[in-house]
Design an enzyme around this catalytic site. Structure first.
Site, PDB file in Angstrom:
ATOM      1  CB  SER A  15      -0.855  -0.057   1.265  1.00  0.00           C
ATOM      2  OG  SER A  15      -1.846   1.220   1.336  1.00  0.00           O
ATOM      3  CE  LYS A  66     -11.118  -0.342  -2.381  1.00  0.00           C
ATOM      4  NZ  LYS A  66     -11.366   0.027  -3.828  1.00  0.00           N
ATOM      5  N   GLY A 127     -15.066  -3.962 -17.669  1.00  0.00           N
ATOM      6  CA  GLY A 127     -14.856  -4.291 -16.514  1.00  0.00           C
ATOM      7  C   GLY A 127     -15.980  -3.882 -15.679  1.00  0.00           C
TER       8      GLY A 127
END
Ligand code: NDP
Length: 273
Positions: A15, A66, A127
């Site tokens: 990250s 998420k 997508g």
């Protein structure tokens, strides 16, 4: 006392969020500590509970949590309701506010940083996963002439198009239906690039294309960007600006100051060609 924030994901070592928020804090004189938490798979709620008990004020959320963050929240915004996923949380006593800044960050990068308005454009979105869902409403708010969503699992593209149908002109399809169609801007929101794969998009979609945008970042010239480049697209971009802009949105939401993203983008940019 120093205010505490973090990013949570699994794995989390890759990250860039601690670096980004550290730069934002320093540039804006904000006394915060921002760390990275590797949340145990299946143990998201417990890890967040512990962070809050220790005084944490806000989290960024990355894969695979998420959807867990969406479920954990007590208050959800319109954008993340549509996305069905959250990428930022803010803790105010018992209240857990959740947001999804991915799509807003993407649009800001395209329209502001890259100077490419989407209004009146024919836009192709490859997508129909989490990132595409997050982008749907912010894209339609820009009033493109048409938004076409193409996905390998065609039913997901149709489902997403149906969700957006009240907000603008949007259509879902499979890749084969893209033959013979051209677009002004093409976004790759598939995860194919993470495995150096190419979504089966025909090169002809790029015939009149001014910008090919790869949502993945730090991958250099991905197979998608290479296809666009070889088809003559002059402007190529990856998701580093999107990453910086969604972070700036979260920072502003938490701290009331919107940081400038230029220094972060410059630091994290990997040359594409
Ligand atoms: P998801 O797993 O939610 O969705 C993956 C999508 O990619 C699905 O639509 C899937 O199709 C499609 N896909 C995967 N492999 C292929 C392939 N070989 N060919 C065609 N389609 C394929 O992923 P996310 O939406 O979370 O992430 C998508 C991309 O966006 C990633 O590259 C990620 O790194 C990037 N991203 C960037 C951010 C940034 O800040 N720059 C933020 C968030 C994401 P199907 O439904 O048929 O399986």
């Amino acid at each position: 006392m120093t205010d505490r924030y973090a990013v949570i994901g699994n794995p989390i070592g890759f990250s860039k969020s601690p670096l980004i928020h550290g730069m934002f804090a320093q540039a804006n004189g904000q006394d915060i500590e921002y760390t990275a938490i590797e949340g145990p798979l299946g143990g998201f709620a417990g890890a967040v509970d512990a962070f809050r008990t220790a005084g944490g004020l806000g989290l960024n959320i990355t894969a695979p949590f998420k959807l867990d963050a969406f479920a954990y929240a007590t208050e959800r915004s319109g954008a993340q309701l549509l996305a069905g996923a959250a990428n930022a949380m803010k803790f105010e006593g018992d209240r857990v506010l959740a947001e999804n800044f991915d799509g807003v960050g993407l649009v800001r990068d395209v329209t502001h940083n890259l100077g490419c308005p989407l209004k009146g454009k024919r836009v192709l979105l490859l997508g129909a996963g989490g990132a595409a869902r997050g982008a749907l409403l912010p894209f339609l708010e820009q009033e493109p002439a048409e938004l076409v969503i193409a996905n390998r699992s065609v039913d997901k593209a149709h489902e997403l198009a149906a969700i957006g149908a009240r907000q603008g002109r949007v259509r879902g399809c499979g890749y084969a239906e893209l033959e013979g169609q051209t677009f002004d801007v093409v976004f790759n929101a598939t995860s194919a690039s993470l495995r150096a794969e190419l979504p089966p998009v025909p090169a002809t979609v790029f015939a009149n294309c001014g910008l090919a945008y790869e949502l993945a970042y730090a991958k250099g010239l991905t197979p998608f960007l290479r296809l666009a480049h070889n088809a003559g697209v002059k402007r190529l971009a990856d998701g580093v600006g999107m990453l910086a802009e969604q972070a700036a949105e979260a920072f502003a939401w938490w701290r009331g100051v919107r940081p400038d993203t230029r220094a972060v983008i410059d630091k994290l940019t990997v040359p594409l060609v």
